[in-house]
Write a protein that holds these residues in place. Structure first.
Motif, PDB file in Angstrom:
ATOM      1  N   ASP A  51       7.840   6.487   3.517  1.00  0.00           N
ATOM      2  CA  ASP A  51       6.534   6.603   4.087  1.00  0.00           C
ATOM      3  C   ASP A  51       6.097   5.579   5.024  1.00  0.00           C
ATOM      4  OD1 ASP A  51       6.677   4.992   1.829  1.00  0.00           O
ATOM      5  OD2 ASP A  51       4.657   5.206   1.369  1.00  0.00           O
ATOM      6  N   THR A  52       4.816   5.338   5.641  1.00  0.00           N
ATOM      7  CA  THR A  52       4.297   4.346   5.995  1.00  0.00           C
ATOM      8  C   THR A  52       3.647   3.535   5.120  1.00  0.00           C
ATOM      9  OG1 THR A  52       4.466   4.955   8.229  1.00  0.00           O
ATOM     10  CG2 THR A  52       2.780   3.183   7.809  1.00  0.00           C
ATOM     11  N   ALA A  55      -0.924  -0.231   3.477  1.00  0.00           N
ATOM     12  CA  ALA A  55      -1.647  -1.240   3.782  1.00  0.00           C
ATOM     13  C   ALA A  55      -1.435  -1.435   5.324  1.00  0.00           C
ATOM     14  CB  ALA A  55      -1.391  -2.588   3.179  1.00  0.00           C
ATOM     15  N   TRP A  56      -0.469  -0.708   5.939  1.00  0.00           N
ATOM     16  CA  TRP A  56      -0.219  -0.960   7.483  1.00  0.00           C
ATOM     17  C   TRP A  56      -1.237  -0.434   8.239  1.00  0.00           C
ATOM     18  CZ3 TRP A  56       3.431  -3.694   9.729  1.00  0.00           C
ATOM     19  CH2 TRP A  56       3.653  -3.705  10.970  1.00  0.00           C
ATOM     20  N   PRO A  57      -1.900  -1.144   9.139  1.00  0.00           N
ATOM     21  CA  PRO A  57      -2.925  -0.639   9.747  1.00  0.00           C
ATOM     22  C   PRO A  57      -2.758   0.647  10.807  1.00  0.00           C
ATOM     23  CG  PRO A  57      -2.389  -2.751  10.673  1.00  0.00           C
ATOM     24  CD  PRO A  57      -1.596  -2.401   9.568  1.00  0.00           C
ATOM     25  N   ALA A  58      -3.556   1.402  10.635  1.00  0.00           N
ATOM     26  CA  ALA A  58      -3.471   2.726  11.772  1.00  0.00           C
ATOM     27  C   ALA A  58      -3.607   2.397  12.922  1.00  0.00           C
ATOM     28  CB  ALA A  58      -4.816   3.637  11.288  1.00  0.00           C
ATOM     29  N   LYS A  63       4.937   0.731  14.941  1.00  0.00           N
ATOM     30  CA  LYS A  63       5.942   0.599  13.812  1.00  0.00           C
ATOM     31  C   LYS A  63       5.447   1.731  12.610  1.00  0.00           C
ATOM     32  CE  LYS A  63       8.423  -2.376  15.563  1.00  0.00           C
ATOM     33  NZ  LYS A  63       9.885  -2.197  15.770  1.00  0.00           N
ATOM     34  N   LYS A  64       6.612   2.467  11.959  1.00  0.00           N
ATOM     35  CA  LYS A  64       6.046   3.241  10.884  1.00  0.00           C
ATOM     36  C   LYS A  64       7.071   3.220   9.948  1.00  0.00           C
ATOM     37  CE  LYS A  64       7.018   7.275  13.850  1.00  0.00           C
ATOM     38  NZ  LYS A  64       8.188   8.223  13.718  1.00  0.00           N
ATOM     39  N   GLY A  65       7.276   3.616   8.834  1.00  0.00           N
ATOM     40  CA  GLY A  65       8.430   3.983   7.707  1.00  0.00           C
ATOM     41  C   GLY A  65       8.794   2.567   7.154  1.00  0.00           C
ATOM     42  N   ASN A  66       9.966   2.613   6.881  1.00  0.00           N
ATOM     43  CA  ASN A  66      10.589   1.574   6.137  1.00  0.00           C
ATOM     44  C   ASN A  66      10.238   0.293   6.452  1.00  0.00           C
ATOM     45  OD1 ASN A  66      13.097   0.168   7.305  1.00  0.00           O
ATOM     46  ND2 ASN A  66      13.263   2.539   7.640  1.00  0.00           N
ATOM     47  N   ALA A  67      10.260  -0.060   7.843  1.00  0.00           N
ATOM     48  CA  ALA A  67       9.969  -1.371   8.294  1.00  0.00           C
ATOM     49  C   ALA A  67       8.572  -1.889   7.869  1.00  0.00           C
ATOM     50  CB  ALA A  67       9.736  -1.470   9.932  1.00  0.00           C
ATOM     51  N   THR A  68       7.633  -0.976   7.629  1.00  0.00           N
ATOM     52  CA  THR A  68       6.110  -1.435   7.168  1.00  0.00           C
ATOM     53  C   THR A  68       6.118  -1.954   5.786  1.00  0.00           C
ATOM     54  OG1 THR A  68       5.468   0.822   6.820  1.00  0.00           O
ATOM     55  CG2 THR A  68       5.105   0.362   8.902  1.00  0.00           C
ATOM     56  N   HIS A  69       7.305  -1.588   4.962  1.00  0.00           N
ATOM     57  CA  HIS A  69       7.223  -2.213   3.843  1.00  0.00           C
ATOM     58  C   HIS A  69       7.935  -3.488   3.465  1.00  0.00           C
ATOM     59  CE1 HIS A  69       6.252   1.810   1.696  1.00  0.00           C
ATOM     60  NE2 HIS A  69       6.526   2.266   2.936  1.00  0.00           N
TER      61      HIS A  69
END
Ligand code: HEC
Ligand code: HEC
Length: 235
Positions: A51-52, A55-58, A63-69
């Motif tokens: 998932d994204t 807390a990653w801003p819309a 960027k989405k997925g694992n990078a945002t963790h």
């Protein structure tokens, strides 16, 4: 107290950061914390988050997925968040940096990671949180001292010394010209594009790879290596 209880108490204290630990243990903990800051799930062998991160801003759809963790994606390689290199570009989030935690409270860092914004509780062990907190409070590099943020050029590095370090420590894996392994960008180019990332990797190593960490050496060694990398071919 029974010997077993004393033992358990000592472990408890050291996990809580109360028992003094040696410099050797501290440097190892910081470097491992730096790796976790880079990509914790690769370090501990957890499944890649799909998932994204909530807390990653819309506003950032790049960027989405694992990078945002990854801590570094929200707080930056320079730990300056919105005030640093991620003020713009594909990792722009508007999230604050962690520079004010340098020399600060480990307990606050651990509490932040477990709060509802972060939600890391249960995803990492007590040791992981401890190493991360040691990195954030004791292992931060003041990047502005060694990198000019506008030109991205190294400041105060000795390229001759750096070449000696590079040729003896790094070249076996990365090649004398910095173009190995083939799957990664040439170190010459990367050291100009993202010198902050390069400093972080030299200091702490590469997650899930047998790359050394120079954390226990003086920061000058890393600075000198960066100076040499910026002289290598960019492609
Ligand atoms: C998806 C984005 C995101 C990721 C990933 C992330 N953070 Fe944060 N972090 C935030 C936001 C947003 C805040 C600000 C929260 C606030 O001010 O209430 C924050 C604040 C913090 C704070 C400061 C809390 C305070 O009291 O000021 C610390 C410390 C922190 N993060 C550490 C980490 C660490 C360590 C990691 C990796 C394990 C991490 N963060 C990963 C978004 C992120
Ligand atoms: C034992 C082999 C080994 C040694 C020694 C080594 N590295 Fe690495 N390094 C790697 C591997 C493997 C990777 C990951 C390559 C990939 O992503 O394809 C890596 C990644 C990196 C990266 C990150 C590149 C990226 O795009 O993520 C940098 C920067 C780096 N190394 C610099 C250095 C420097 C400078 C030294 C010497 C101080 C060094 N390495 C020593 C194996 C090594």
């Amino acid at each position: 107290m029974k010997t077993k209880n004393i033992f358990i108490t000592l472990i408890g204290l050291s996990v809580m950061g109360l028992a003094p630990i040696s410099q050797a243990e501290m440097d190892s903990s910081i470097a491992r914390g730096g790796l976790l800051y880079d990509k914790w799930f690769a370090v501990i062998g957890a499944a890649k988050p799909k998932d994204t991160h909530p807390a990653w801003p819309a506003s950032n759809t790049k960027k989405k997925g694992n990078a945002t963790h990854r801590c570094k994606s929200c707080h930056g390689w320079d730990l300056k968040g919105k005030d640093g290199a991620y003020a713009s570009g594909s990792y722009k989030t508007g999230i604050k940096g962690l520079r004010n935690f340098a020399g600060g409270s480990k307990a606050k860092v651990i509490a932040a990671m477990k709060d509802s914004t972060h939600g890391y509780s249960g995803k990492m062990s007590a040791k992981d949180f401890d190493d991360l907190a040691n990195f954030v409070t004791q292992g931060q590099v003041d990047m502005d001292k060694i990198i000019d943020s506008k030109s991205k050029l190294v400041k105060g590095g000795n390229a001759d010394r750096g070449a000696a370090y590079y040729n003896t420590v790094c070249a076996g894996c990365h090649g004398a010209d910095g173009k190995l392994p083939k799957e990664m960008p040439a170190l010459g180019g990367l050291s100009h594009k993202n010198p902050w990332e390069v400093v972080h990797k030299i200091q702490n190593g590469q997650p899930d790879e047998p790359m050394p960490a120079m954390q226990a050496f003086d920061l000058q060694v890393t600075t000198d290596i960066l100076a040499h990398l910026q002289d290598l071919p960019r492609k």
